[in-house]
Design an enzyme around this catalytic site. Structure first.
Site, PDB file in Angstrom:
ATOM      1  N   TYR A 157      47.377  30.767  55.765  1.00 22.20           N
ATOM      2  CA  TYR A 157      48.614  31.517  56.046  1.00 22.20           C
ATOM      3  C   TYR A 157      48.381  33.030  56.152  1.00 22.20           C
ATOM      4  CZ  TYR A 157      53.483  33.067  55.027  1.00 22.20           C
ATOM      5  OH  TYR A 157      54.721  33.676  55.027  1.00 22.20           O
ATOM      6  N   LYS A 161      49.183  35.684  59.224  1.00 19.74           N
ATOM      7  CA  LYS A 161      50.117  36.804  59.032  1.00 19.74           C
ATOM      8  C   LYS A 161      49.418  38.156  59.261  1.00 19.74           C
ATOM      9  CE  LYS A 161      54.047  34.691  58.105  1.00 19.74           C
ATOM     10  NZ  LYS A 161      55.247  34.849  58.965  1.00 19.74           N
TER      11      LYS A 161
END
Ligand SMILES: NC(=O)c1ccc[n+]([C@@H]2O[C@H](COP(=O)([O-])OP(=O)(O)OC[C@H]3O[C@@H](n4cnc5c(N)ncnc54)[C@H](O)[C@@H]3O)[C@@H](O)[C@H]2O)c1
Length: 259
Positions: A157, A161
Site C-alpha cells: 500500500y 501511495k
C-alpha cells in the site's frame, strides 16, 4: 455555502467513507457531483441521501471501476452530458492491501496498484485533455500518510501511495502553465469502514483501536468530514496558487516521534 457554485465535480469511490463525505460537502457548496463508484447500489443510496439533504438536480451516481480506463472515461462523459465538463476531479477510490513482501501473491501486488495508483492515473488521464483545453481545472488525489511514512506490515500500500504523491507532483508541474492544479491530501487515521476493517483484522481489535488513539496527539480519530473540508478548499477558487502540494490531515500524528 457557495464556494463551488457552478462547478462540476467527479469523485471516485464516493459511495461511502471519505469519498461520500467529499461528494456531500461539494454539493452543499453548490457543485454538481458525479459519484463514480464501484458498488452501484451503495452509490445510488448515497446519492439519494445527498439529494434529499441538498439539491436532487446536482447529484448523479455512475457505476465506475477506476481500474478500467474506459469505465472512468465513460463516467467523465456521463458527467459532461448531465452537468457539463468536469472542473474538479477527486481521485479518492482506494483499497488497503497489507501483506508480507515475500509471501504476498502477485495478485495482491497487482490489485493494490490497479486501484491505488492506476486508478488515480486513469482518472487524471480522463479529465486532463478537457481541463488543459479549457485552461482550468483542479485535481485532488487522496493519498495517505503512507505516501511518506512506512508502517511495517503494510506492504505494498505505501508503495502505491508514494506513487500517488509522485504522480501529483509530476502532473502538477506538467500542467501548471495551463492553470490546471493537481494536489494531494494525506489523511492519517480517519473513521471509515476501511479503518474499522483494519482494526477488526488485528488479533485484538479493541486493543488495536486503543493503540491508534494512544499515538494520536489529539487523542481521537479523524472524521471523513474533516478531509472533505480540505478537498472543498483545494477544489475551490480559494486555492489558486496551491499546486503540486500535499496537505496532511492527521492531527499531528506524523510529526510525533516515538519508539
Ligand atoms: N480511512 C483512513 O484512515 C484513510 C487514511 C489514509 C488514506 N485513506 C484513503 O482515502 C481513500 C478513501 O478511503 P475510505 O477510508 O473512505 O475507504 P472506504 O473503503 O470506506 O471507501 C472506499 C470506496 O472506494 C470504492 N472503491 C474501491 N475500489 C474501487 C474501484 N475499483 N473503483 C471505484 N470505486 C472503488 C469502495 O467501493 C468504497 O465505496 C482511499 O484512497 C484510502 O486509501 C484513508
Amino acid at each position: 455555502m457557495n464556494r463551488l457554485a457552478g462547478k462540476v465535480a467527479l469523485v471516485t469511490g464516493a459511495g461511502r467513507g471519505i469519498g461520500a463525505a467529499i461528494a456531500r460537502a461539494f454539493v452543499a457548496e453548490g457543485a454538481a457531483v458525479v459519484l463514480a463508484e464501484l458498488e452501484g447500489a451503495t452509490a445510488q443510496a448515497t446519492a439519494r441521501e445527498i439529494a434529499a439533504q441538498h439539491d436532487a438536480a446536482k447529484v448523479l451516481a455512475v457505476p465506475t471501476d477506476v481500474t478500467q480506463a474506459a469505465s472512468v472515461r465513460a463516467a467523465v462523459d456521463e458527467a459532461a452530458r448531465a452537468f457539463g465538463p468536469v472542473d474538479v476531479l477527486v481521485n479518492n477510490a482506494g483499497i488497503n492491501v497489507f501483506a508480507d513482501p515475500l509471501t504476498m501473491t502477485d495478485d495482491d501486488w497487482r490489485r493494490c496498484f490497479a486501484v491505488d495508483l492506476d486508478g488515480v492515473w486513469n482518472g487524471c488521464r480522463a479529465v486532463l485533455p478537457g481541463m488543459v483545453e479549457r485552461g482550468a481545472g483542479s485535481i485532488v488525489n487522496i493519498a495517505s500518510t503512507h505516501a511518506f511514512q512506512i508502517i511495517p506490515g503494510c506492504f505494498p500500500y505505501p508503495v502505491a501511495k508514494h506513487g500517488v504523491l509522485g504522480l501529483t507532483r509530476a502532473l502538477g508541474i506538467e500542467y501548471a502553465p495551463r492553470n490546471v492544479r493537481v494536489n494531494a491530501i494525506a489523511p492519517g487515521y480517519i473513521e471509515t469502514q476501511l479503518t474499522r476493517d483494519w482494526w477488526d483484522s488485528q488479533p485484538d481489535p479493541k486493543a488495536a483501536r486503543l493503540e491508534t488513539l494512544a499515538l494520536s496527539p489529539m487523542k481521537r480519530i479523524g472524521r471523513p468530514e474533516e478531509v472533505a473540508m480540505t478537498a472543498v478548499f483545494l477544489a475551490s477558487d480559494e486555492a489558486p496558487f496551491i499546486n503540486a502540494s500535499c496537505i496532511t490531515i492527521d492531527g499531528g500524528r506524523t510529526a510525533l516521534y516515538h519508539d
